[in-house]
Design a protein around this motif. Structure first.
Motif, PDB file in Angstrom:
ATOM      1  N   ILE A 292       0.863  -1.175   0.000  1.00 50.02           N
ATOM      2  CA  ILE A 292       0.000   0.000   0.000  1.00 50.02           C
ATOM      3  C   ILE A 292       0.902   1.229   0.000  1.00 50.02           C
ATOM      4  CG2 ILE A 292      -1.856   1.230   1.198  1.00 50.02           C
ATOM      5  CD1 ILE A 292      -2.531  -1.422   2.603  1.00 50.02           C
ATOM      6  N   HIS A 293       0.575   2.211  -0.842  1.00 49.64           N
ATOM      7  CA  HIS A 293       1.355   3.453  -0.880  1.00 49.64           C
ATOM      8  C   HIS A 293       0.428   4.638  -0.669  1.00 49.64           C
ATOM      9  CE1 HIS A 293       3.564   6.918  -2.632  1.00 49.64           C
ATOM     10  NE2 HIS A 293       4.594   6.320  -2.052  1.00 49.64           N
ATOM     11  N   LEU A 294       0.858   5.541   0.214  1.00 52.02           N
ATOM     12  CA  LEU A 294       0.078   6.721   0.564  1.00 52.02           C
ATOM     13  C   LEU A 294       0.835   7.972   0.140  1.00 52.02           C
ATOM     14  CD1 LEU A 294      -2.429   7.879   2.125  1.00 52.02           C
ATOM     15  CD2 LEU A 294      -0.963   7.923   4.162  1.00 52.02           C
ATOM     16  N   GLY A 295       0.118   8.944  -0.421  1.00 52.73           N
ATOM     17  CA  GLY A 295       0.724  10.189  -0.861  1.00 52.73           C
ATOM     18  C   GLY A 295       1.116  11.093   0.287  1.00 52.73           C
ATOM     19  N   PRO A 296       1.840  12.189  -0.009  1.00 53.18           N
ATOM     20  CA  PRO A 296       2.440  13.017   1.050  1.00 53.18           C
ATOM     21  C   PRO A 296       1.495  14.002   1.709  1.00 53.18           C
ATOM     22  CG  PRO A 296       3.023  13.885  -1.100  1.00 53.18           C
ATOM     23  CD  PRO A 296       2.255  12.618  -1.351  1.00 53.18           C
ATOM     24  N   ASP A 297       0.251  14.111   1.256  1.00 55.39           N
ATOM     25  CA  ASP A 297      -0.650  15.128   1.794  1.00 55.39           C
ATOM     26  C   ASP A 297      -1.423  14.663   3.016  1.00 55.39           C
ATOM     27  OD1 ASP A 297      -0.160  17.178  -0.211  1.00 55.39           O
ATOM     28  OD2 ASP A 297      -1.132  15.821  -1.607  1.00 55.39           O
ATOM     29  N   HIS A 298      -1.076  13.519   3.569  1.00 49.63           N
ATOM     30  CA  HIS A 298      -1.789  12.980   4.723  1.00 49.63           C
ATOM     31  C   HIS A 298      -0.917  13.074   5.971  1.00 49.63           C
ATOM     32  CE1 HIS A 298      -5.205  11.243   2.412  1.00 49.63           C
ATOM     33  NE2 HIS A 298      -4.301  11.277   1.445  1.00 49.63           N
ATOM     34  N   ALA A 299      -1.573  13.088   7.109  1.00 46.11           N
ATOM     35  CA  ALA A 299      -0.890  13.312   8.387  1.00 46.11           C
ATOM     36  C   ALA A 299       0.090  12.182   8.689  1.00 46.11           C
ATOM     37  CB  ALA A 299      -1.928  13.414   9.509  1.00 46.11           C
ATOM     38  N   PRO A 300       1.123  12.459   9.501  1.00 46.63           N
ATOM     39  CA  PRO A 300       2.096  11.417   9.860  1.00 46.63           C
ATOM     40  C   PRO A 300       1.449  10.191  10.496  1.00 46.63           C
ATOM     41  CG  PRO A 300       2.913  13.573  10.506  1.00 46.63           C
ATOM     42  CD  PRO A 300       1.503  13.773  10.044  1.00 46.63           C
ATOM     43  N   GLU A 301       0.412  10.398  11.300  1.00 49.33           N
ATOM     44  CA  GLU A 301      -0.260   9.255  11.931  1.00 49.33           C
ATOM     45  C   GLU A 301      -0.877   8.323  10.897  1.00 49.33           C
ATOM     46  OE1 GLU A 301       0.245  12.587  14.619  1.00 49.33           O
ATOM     47  OE2 GLU A 301      -0.748  12.421  12.663  1.00 49.33           O
ATOM     48  N   VAL A 302      -1.391   8.896   9.814  1.00 45.19           N
ATOM     49  CA  VAL A 302      -1.973   8.066   8.757  1.00 45.19           C
ATOM     50  C   VAL A 302      -0.875   7.283   8.041  1.00 45.19           C
ATOM     51  CG1 VAL A 302      -3.489   8.075   6.748  1.00 45.19           C
ATOM     52  CG2 VAL A 302      -3.783   9.811   8.517  1.00 45.19           C
ATOM     53  N   HIS A 303       0.254   7.918   7.823  1.00 47.68           N
ATOM     54  CA  HIS A 303       1.380   7.194   7.212  1.00 47.68           C
ATOM     55  C   HIS A 303       1.831   6.042   8.110  1.00 47.68           C
ATOM     56  CE1 HIS A 303       2.499   9.495   3.589  1.00 47.68           C
ATOM     57  NE2 HIS A 303       1.940  10.525   4.213  1.00 47.68           N
ATOM     58  N   ALA A 304       1.838   6.272   9.416  1.00 43.64           N
ATOM     59  CA  ALA A 304       2.217   5.194  10.330  1.00 43.64           C
ATOM     60  C   ALA A 304       1.252   4.024  10.226  1.00 43.64           C
ATOM     61  CB  ALA A 304       2.259   5.727  11.760  1.00 43.64           C
ATOM     62  N   VAL A 305      -0.022   4.331  10.054  1.00 40.30           N
ATOM     63  CA  VAL A 305      -1.016   3.268   9.891  1.00 40.30           C
ATOM     64  C   VAL A 305      -0.736   2.456   8.631  1.00 40.30           C
ATOM     65  CG1 VAL A 305      -3.442   2.807   9.422  1.00 40.30           C
ATOM     66  CG2 VAL A 305      -2.820   4.439  11.182  1.00 40.30           C
ATOM     67  N   VAL A 306      -0.413   3.147   7.537  1.00 44.62           N
ATOM     68  CA  VAL A 306      -0.125   2.440   6.282  1.00 44.62           C
ATOM     69  C   VAL A 306       1.100   1.555   6.439  1.00 44.62           C
ATOM     70  CG1 VAL A 306       0.551   2.758   3.875  1.00 44.62           C
ATOM     71  CG2 VAL A 306      -1.281   4.153   4.851  1.00 44.62           C
ATOM     72  N   HIS A 307       2.131   2.030   7.124  1.00 47.68           N
ATOM     73  CA  HIS A 307       3.301   1.184   7.375  1.00 47.68           C
ATOM     74  C   HIS A 307       2.912  -0.043   8.198  1.00 47.68           C
ATOM     75  CE1 HIS A 307       5.915   3.993   5.514  1.00 47.68           C
ATOM     76  NE2 HIS A 307       5.817   4.929   6.447  1.00 47.68           N
ATOM     77  N   ALA A 308       2.028   0.152   9.164  1.00 50.36           N
ATOM     78  CA  ALA A 308       1.580  -0.991   9.966  1.00 50.36           C
ATOM     79  C   ALA A 308       0.845  -2.011   9.100  1.00 50.36           C
ATOM     80  CB  ALA A 308       0.688  -0.501  11.108  1.00 50.36           C
ATOM     81  N   MET A 309       0.021  -1.535   8.171  1.00 49.92           N
ATOM     82  CA  MET A 309      -0.698  -2.457   7.286  1.00 49.92           C
ATOM     83  C   MET A 309       0.273  -3.202   6.375  1.00 49.92           C
ATOM     84  SD  MET A 309      -4.313  -0.653   6.238  1.00 49.92           S
ATOM     85  CE  MET A 309      -3.724   0.969   5.786  1.00 49.92           C
ATOM     86  N   ASN A 310       1.272  -2.496   5.863  1.00 48.20           N
ATOM     87  CA  ASN A 310       2.260  -3.179   5.017  1.00 48.20           C
ATOM     88  C   ASN A 310       3.027  -4.247   5.787  1.00 48.20           C
ATOM     89  OD1 ASN A 310       1.870  -1.964   2.476  1.00 48.20           O
ATOM     90  ND2 ASN A 310       3.010  -0.145   3.101  1.00 48.20           N
ATOM     91  N   GLU A 311       3.358  -3.950   7.034  1.00 52.06           N
ATOM     92  CA  GLU A 311       4.019  -4.977   7.864  1.00 52.06           C
ATOM     93  C   GLU A 311       3.095  -6.169   8.068  1.00 52.06           C
ATOM     94  OE1 GLU A 311       7.007  -5.185   8.999  1.00 52.06           O
ATOM     95  OE2 GLU A 311       7.870  -3.190   8.791  1.00 52.06           O
ATOM     96  N   ALA A 312       1.816  -5.902   8.301  1.00 57.73           N
ATOM     97  CA  ALA A 312       0.867  -6.991   8.518  1.00 57.73           C
ATOM     98  C   ALA A 312       0.678  -7.835   7.260  1.00 57.73           C
ATOM     99  CB  ALA A 312      -0.474  -6.426   8.990  1.00 57.73           C
ATOM    100  N   LEU A 313       0.846  -7.210   6.092  1.00 57.94           N
ATOM    101  CA  LEU A 313       0.701  -7.946   4.835  1.00 57.94           C
ATOM    102  C   LEU A 313       1.948  -8.755   4.491  1.00 57.94           C
ATOM    103  CD1 LEU A 313      -1.135  -5.233   2.694  1.00 57.94           C
ATOM    104  CD2 LEU A 313      -2.112  -7.358   3.609  1.00 57.94           C
ATOM    105  N   GLY A 314       2.999  -8.624   5.283  1.00 57.28           N
ATOM    106  CA  GLY A 314       4.159  -9.512   5.164  1.00 57.28           C
ATOM    107  C   GLY A 314       5.061  -9.253   3.987  1.00 57.28           C
ATOM    108  N   GLY A 315       5.085  -8.021   3.466  1.00 58.24           N
ATOM    109  CA  GLY A 315       5.908  -7.763   2.286  1.00 58.24           C
ATOM    110  C   GLY A 315       7.291  -7.240   2.565  1.00 58.24           C
ATOM    111  N   ARG A 316       7.657  -7.046   3.821  1.00 54.03           N
ATOM    112  CA  ARG A 316       8.969  -6.481   4.130  1.00 54.03           C
ATOM    113  C   ARG A 316      10.086  -7.435   3.707  1.00 54.03           C
ATOM    114  NH1 ARG A 316      10.617  -3.676   9.914  1.00 54.03           N
ATOM    115  NH2 ARG A 316      12.748  -3.069   9.372  1.00 54.03           N
TER     116      ARG A 316
END
Length: 963
Positions: A345-369
């Motif tokens: 999942i990729h999120l653009g730069p116009d969203h708050a840092p907390e939202v970006h942290a959520v997206v990173h959490a989802m990517n970790e949960a999806l096991g793609g690291r």
């Protein structure tokens, strides 16, 4: 002696401005004609004032008057007339480097290509890198130091620096640290050499503070990764490994750091003939290049997008049962979870840092690291002391807490509305910039910097790899190097910037051979940022509740975005970028307010109608442009316009919307009684013969392809084999294949063609009369409804038809066929009947109604000497870069090797959508592409048998989501 006697510097400039025209004509006879015209007079006086104040006449001394300029008797080492030289350097935007190669002819930079050795470019370029040549030769660049906007001498500047240094380093009566009232403002810095120099300055002034700010910044992204992983990090994606991509307001393919590399990886998974297709979802409020390329694009308001992120995170992170949200959300979540380890999942730069942290959490949960994405040490320079923000700086300035301010190559007076008023509270302010922009005019002092192609430096790419920035020429206008200027601010003797750069890398590259290799390749080996093992922080998961992302509708919503070509306004004085059609609206030379179809219907608006845009205390009057596919209730304004100190080309073009960044309160869009204004747009200027769009830009689904791979080919009998077919009969037969699955509409190929072939700029008025000159255009085609259209890009250029209808109607044989299949133009024969253009079904020919090339504000040395500059009354069009073919033919004859040609458009394309070569060669890439079951010719019923063919676009939709 100077024509103004003993006066020099600022005195000479003021005395010059006070003289009557008759006296000026007597002292400067060669300027009499220019002074008689009002516009030329103003520009002439300005240039004369700068020249005099900079010492150009009074400060140079008598010299040797009997000695004039002569040509070099001996050519520089390695320079052979007619043979290009190529040098590696880097294009730096917002701190991040993209490796480029600069082509020289007789020592003159004339063309930019991508550097294949640099991981951020991989041999490709974007529109801004291609336009660097015009910026380099721009006559509106800074030519000398300024004090309060007036030219002064370099000695005056040196005295001012000494006074500032004495003021900030003097012992303080209150016992405070020296330099406590000194501030430094920069953009994002990834350069180790620049960061090291600023750290040295801060060490000399322990109380000073370094503030970082970008007009189009990625602070939210950086803070989001720090919140997610507990330390400064960056996330890099590998889209070649992604089976499913979810793009949320994403800039991944058009402007994010590394976007050229991302586009290359993205395209590698989009053609079913060459591999397994990925599936792409895009959720966004206004159309983007990523959204157009997606298999499913969902247009939602920012409020609904917040809800989508919250509900999606609940399903992925907390395994909640599907409930609420849009109908398609469940299918998207299921597809992501089913592709565990290969979804991102990729999120653009116009969203708050907390939202970006959520997206990173989802990517970790999806096991793609470790496969689809990696977490690396941040490429951004990490100073020893904490950095401040622009808001902190403005607050300190307004409270009188700043005595001295260094502004390094940013323009906050134009881009941050509060900054201009606060700057008046600073006693010593120095701006370092390569042009006299708004901040340079407002600051006490302006130091002219060298252009990036005249400078030494370094910068990291998106993955941390360091690129060397090396000068391509001596400074055209005498600017200073940034590293040297900072050392001068510290009171140190001026040192060559190359010495300062080598000192930074001496431990990493101890030998002369290491330094030579870095300059030759443009990349410093072994500098990629290492992967980090930081674990996801609990805070990133805690904010993932749907309640954290409430749907708070507020209509209309104003979305401010950087202009696709001018970016934050830095490209405003570049006519190549001004006249380049925006990918989706096709508008040039203006930034109308983009409104969705529903709002246009409600307010009875048409393209060009003038509205009043207001929010709080801020107001602007500008035309509108209806944008299909934009979310209901959202209006979009492009930043970077309405400048007053951009230069002759960019001044007073468009509307400045930066003041709205600080605005609060409801947004109002009110219709005015002002008559509509014409908005220059190229959309319907080259209308192809009336046929269905789906027949020109053919497309289908992966399911259709699997059922019949050749389903897009022509099925009429006799379509390929006809009595009038002219098969290739020469040793070499040139042809081109274009993959519509890979084309993302970025326009890099259009600018590359313009630079390579000396294609002129015509200006806004000529575009309104449909007289633009681009040899290559990117057609944007809509199908479906205005609210949710299917959008397709299709590059359109001369097809070099084997049975060319243009050739049969030319009365003087100016357009003809050669033995290798090229449809060539003999400019000396052309008498301008335009019969060929009328008879071309693809509408790809351009006519010089006026001497456009002579009107351009660019010096002759900036043009490609291998290509003729056309004059008034001549038809022109794509030549398949015949000058490059001629060079390849010479090499083949000399060395006995096959002819290998890369056209300008092909070289620039980040996705390798364009393939060119000898179609008689069975192993050539273009031959393999033309053998694809998706290959087809546009308008086959015309019987032209074009040498340019296309691979139809295939989409991979989710069968669980309705069309």
């Amino acid at each position: 002696m100077s024509p103004l006697g003993r006066f020099s510097g600022a005195q000479a400039a003021r005395r010059l401005m006070a003289l009557p025209d008759s006296e000026l004509a007597r002292r400067f006879p060669h300027l009499e004609a220019a002074l008689s015209h009002p516009l030329d007079r103003r520009r002439t006086l300005r240039l004369l004032a700068l020249a005099l104040a900079g010492g150009g006449m009074a400060g140079c001394g008598p010299g040797t008057p009997d000695r004039g300029f002569v040509s070099a008797v001996r050519a520089a080492e390695g320079v052979v007339p007619g043979i290009p030289n190529i040098y590696a350097t880097a294009h730096v935007r917002d701190g991040y480097a993209e490796g480029i190669l600069v082509t020289h002819q007789m020592g003159r930079p004339i063309k930019v290509e991508g550097n294949p050795a640099h991981p951020a470019s991989l041999g490709a370029t974007d529109v801004m890198a291609q336009a660097l040549i015009h910026d380099f030769y721009d006559p509106d660049r800074a030519t000398g130091p300024l004090h309060r906007g007036m030219p002064v001498s370099w000695q005056d500047l040196a005295d001012a620096m000494h006074a500032m240094r004495a003021a900030v380093t003097a012992p303080r009566s209150d016992g405070g640290q020296p330099g406590r009232r000194l501030r430094i403002l920069t953009g994002t810095v990834t350069s180790p050499a620049l960061g090291r120099t600023i750290d040295q300055l801060l060490a000399a002034c322990p109380g000073a503070v370094w503030h970082r700010w970008d007009a189009i910044g990625r602070e939210n992204v950086s803070r989001g990764t720090s919140l997610a992983y507990g330390q400064p990090t960056a996330v890099t994606a590998d889209l070649t490994q992604a089976d499913v991509l979810l793009a949320l307001d994403s800039d991944l393919l058009d402007s994010a750091p590394g976007h050229l590399a991302h586009a290359r990886a993205f395209a590698a998974r989009r053609n079913p003939v060459r591999g397994v297709m990925s599936r792409v979802y895009a959720v966004e409020s206004t159309p983007s290049l990523t959204g157009v390329a997606a298999d499913h694009r969902f247009s939602v308001s920012p409020a609904v997008l917040n809800e989508v992120i919250g509900r999606l995170s609940a399903r992925i992170l907390q395994n909640e049962a599907p409930s609420g949200g849009p109908d398609w959300l469940g299918a998207v979540a299921t597809d992501l979870r089913a592709s565990r380890g290969r979804a991102v999942i990729h999120l653009g730069p116009d969203h708050a840092p907390e939202v970006h942290a959520v997206v990173h959490a989802m990517n970790e949960a999806l096991g793609g690291r470790g496969r689809v994405f990696d977490v690396i040490a941040t490429p951004e320079y990490q100073p020893a002391a904490p950095q401040g923000t622009l808001s902190d700086l403005i607050a300190d300035m307004e409270s009188g807490g700043v005595d001295a301010l260094l502004i390094l190559d940013v323009n906050p007076v134009y881009q941050a509305p509060r900054f201009a008023a606060a700057l008046g509270h600073v006693a010593h302010s120095i701006t370092l910039a390569d042009r006299p922009h708004e901040t340079a005019q407002a600051a006490r002092w302006h130091v002219p910097l060298a252009h990036g192609m005249e400078d030494w430096g370094d910068a990291r790419g998106h993955d941390g790899t360091v690129a060397i920035v090396q000068p391509q020429a001596m400074p055209l206008y005498g600017g200073m190097n940034l590293l040297s200027a900072l050392h001068a601010c510290m009171g140190q003797p001026l040192r060559p910037a190359s010495d300062l750069l080598r000192a930074t890398w001496r431990e990493h590259m101890p030998s002369a051979r290491d330094w030579h290799d870095a300059l030759a390749s443009g990349v410093i080996a072994r500098t990629r940022s290492p992967s980090v093992s930081a674990a996801l922080q609990p805070a990133a998961v805690r904010v993932a509740s749907p309640a954290s992302f409430p749907r708070t509708p507020a209509q209309p919503v104003l979305l401010l975005r950087p202009d696709p070509h001018l970016w934050d306004g830095r490209g405003a004085n570049n006519p190549w970028l001004q006249e380049l059609p925006r990918p989706l609206s096709k508008v040039v030379w203006d930034n109308p307010l983009l409104v969705p179809p529903d709002l246009a219907r409600d307010l009875h608006l048409r393209n060009g109608d003038v509205v009043d845009l207001s929010q709080g205390e801020h107001h602007a009057r500008l035309p509108v442009w209806i944008q299909p596919g934009q979310a209901a209730g959202c209006v979009v304004g492009f930043l970077g316009w309405g400048r007053i100190h951009a230069g002759e080309t960019g001044n007073h073009v468009g509307t400045d919307l930066y003041p709205f960044r600080d605005a609060t309160g409801p947004v109002r869009v009110d219709v005015t009684k002002v008559p509509s204004v014409p908005v220059a747009c190229t959309e319907h200027h080259a209308t192809i013969i009336n046929t269905a769009p789906s027949d020109i830009a053919r497309h289908g689904t992966l399911e259709q392809y699997r059922a019949n791979p050749a389903f897009l080919k022509d099925t009429e009998a006799g379509q390929e084999d006809t009595l009038y077919r002219r098969p290739p009969d020469a040793t070499v037969a040139w042809g081109m294949g274009i993959d519509l699955n890979a084309c993302i509409g970025c326009n890099a190929c259009v600018v590359a063609c313009q630079v390579e072939n000396n294609v002129p700029v015509v200006g806004r008025d000529a575009v309104l009369h449909q007289r633009e000159m681009h040899w290559l255009r990117i057609d944007r085609i809509y199908e479906g409804t205005e609210a949710a259209p299917d959008t397709f890009f299709q590059p359109m250029l001369c097809m070099h038809c084997e049975q060319a209808p243009c050739e049969t109607v030319c009365p003087v044989g100016a357009t003809t066929h050669d033995s290798e299949g090229l449809n060539v133009m003999v400019y000396n024969r052309c008498i301008g009947t335009k019969f060929c253009s009328n008879n071309c079904p693809y509408k790809v020919r351009r006519f010089n109604y006026f001497a456009f090339a002579q009107r351009e504000n660019r010096p002759a040395p900036s043009r490609n000497p291998d290509v003729s500059v056309r004059t008034r009354g001549v038809m022109e069009k794509c030549t398949f870069c015949v000058q490059r073919i001629a060079q390849a033919r010479i090499v083949a004859d000399r060395d006995g090797v096959p002819e290998q040609v890369v056209t300008a458009c092909q070289a620039a394309c980040p996705t390798q959508a364009i393939s060119f070569g000898d179609i008689n060669d069975p192993i050539a890439d273009v031959t393999r592409r033309k053998a694809s079951p998706l290959d087809y010719a546009a308008l086959p019923e015309q019987g032209t048998h074009p040498r340019v063919t296309y691979e139809g676009r295939i989409r991979n939709p989710n069968p669980d989501i309705g069309s």
